[in-house]
Design an enzyme around this catalytic site. Structure first.
Site, mmCIF file in Angstrom:
data_model
loop_
_atom_site.group_PDB
_atom_site.id
_atom_site.type_symbol
_atom_site.label_atom_id
_atom_site.label_comp_id
_atom_site.label_asym_id
_atom_site.label_seq_id
_atom_site.Cartn_x
_atom_site.Cartn_y
_atom_site.Cartn_z
ATOM 1 C CG HIS A 86 -2.296 -0.829 1.042
ATOM 2 N ND1 HIS A 86 -2.133 -2.321 1.128
ATOM 3 C CD2 HIS A 86 -3.325 -0.522 1.017
ATOM 4 C CE1 HIS A 86 -3.403 -2.578 1.074
ATOM 5 N NE2 HIS A 86 -4.233 -1.702 0.791
ATOM 6 C CG ASP A 146 6.637 -4.179 7.510
ATOM 7 O OD1 ASP A 146 7.775 -4.619 7.532
ATOM 8 O OD2 ASP A 146 5.544 -4.280 8.084
ATOM 9 N NE ARG A 169 -1.584 -0.961 4.505
ATOM 10 C CZ ARG A 169 -2.720 -1.706 4.589
ATOM 11 N NH1 ARG A 169 -4.055 -0.899 4.757
ATOM 12 N NH2 ARG A 169 -2.822 -2.975 4.644
ATOM 13 C CG HIS A 225 2.365 -2.691 6.354
ATOM 14 N ND1 HIS A 225 2.975 -3.695 6.088
ATOM 15 C CD2 HIS A 225 1.482 -2.634 5.349
ATOM 16 C CE1 HIS A 225 2.584 -4.403 4.677
ATOM 17 N NE2 HIS A 225 1.422 -3.485 4.582
#
Length: 258
Positions: A156, A199, A189, A195
């Site tokens: 994403h 990340d 995220r 996440h």
């Protein structure tokens, strides 16, 4: 080639546009993150302690309903979400019908960038924070599929940052606003709980590397030229010569569609 095609199908499956994505490069032609990007931090490291701190920050941010709602919207992966969230900071409503050249380079460019994370996700298969802490995310319907997909790097975030870079190139006057929205897209995220911070950081680095690779494609550069031309025409900035060139390009596209 199969890896890119598979990525494109996955990305488009929940989107309104079901047509195949004509990526500019295959996964194998993109920079190999295993050779230059650091691996996820060890669970005993200071970097992982920071990951945990940022996970807690994300949970705290859920108390801000407006920001939490944005994070949930950002969790819907694909071109439809990008158009919805980035058109306003871009300064022009993007659509397949009204801005076909911008739409085309955005869809195919971000899909190509996305493929850079295919190999590291599969290689590391990092557990996501909600799995490690056995807690629920803000998007519980996504959790089953997320469990089967590696956390590192964040796909994403890669999508949001590559979109911000691409649209900033088309409309540099809005670069600050677009990059701020791209940064927020990755932060979402953390707020959702899908996440770790590392990340997200790796994905922003990967998006920049992937976007640089795009600029070695003559087909991408030509499509970007048409997208910038379309933007100037739609915003009333084009010269008569540019308007003529855009009408000519539009005519060619109409014939190709038929």
């Amino acid at each position: 080639m199969m890896a890119v095609m598979l990525t494109a199908v996955v990305c488009a499956s929940a989107q309104s546009d079901k047509s195949p994505v004509d990526a500019y490069f295959t996964t194998g032609e993109m920079p190999d993150m295993l050779k230059w990007c650091p691996p996820p931090p060890d669970t005993l490291s200071a970097a992982f302690a920071y990951d945990i701190m940022q996970y807690m920050w994300g949970k705290q941010m859920r108390n801000d309903k407006e920001r939490a709602d944005i994070a949930v919207r950002d969790a819907v992966y694909g071109i439809d979400c990008i158009i919805q969230e980035f058109s306003d900071p871009f300064g022009l409503q993007i659509s397949k019908e009204a801005t076909p050249e911008i739409y085309k380079v955005l869809r195919e460019g971000t899909a190509t960038c996305d493929s850079i994370c295919t190999i590291p996700k599969r290689y590391y298969m990092r557990k996501r924070p909600f799995m490690r802490f056995q807690e629920q995310t803000l998007t519980p319907d996504d959790e089953e599929s997320l469990r089967k997909n590696g956390s590192y790097p964040s796909g994403h975030t890669l999508l949001g940052w590559s979109s911000a870079l691409l649209l900033s190139e088309i409309n540099p006057d809005r670069a600050d606003t677009l990059l701020a929205r791209g940064l927020m897209y990755g932060d979402s995220r953390l707020i959702v709980g899908a996440h770790w911070q590392s990340d997200v950081n790796a994905a922003r680095l990967a998006a920049s590397a992937a976007y640089a690779r795009l600029h070695t494609s003559e087909r991408f550069l030509e499509q970007m030229r048409l997208a910038r031309l379309e933007f100037r025409c739609k915003k009333g900035l084009a010269t008569p010569a540019e308007m003529k060139a855009y009408r000519k390009a539009s005519g060619k596209r109409a014939k190709a569609v038929k």
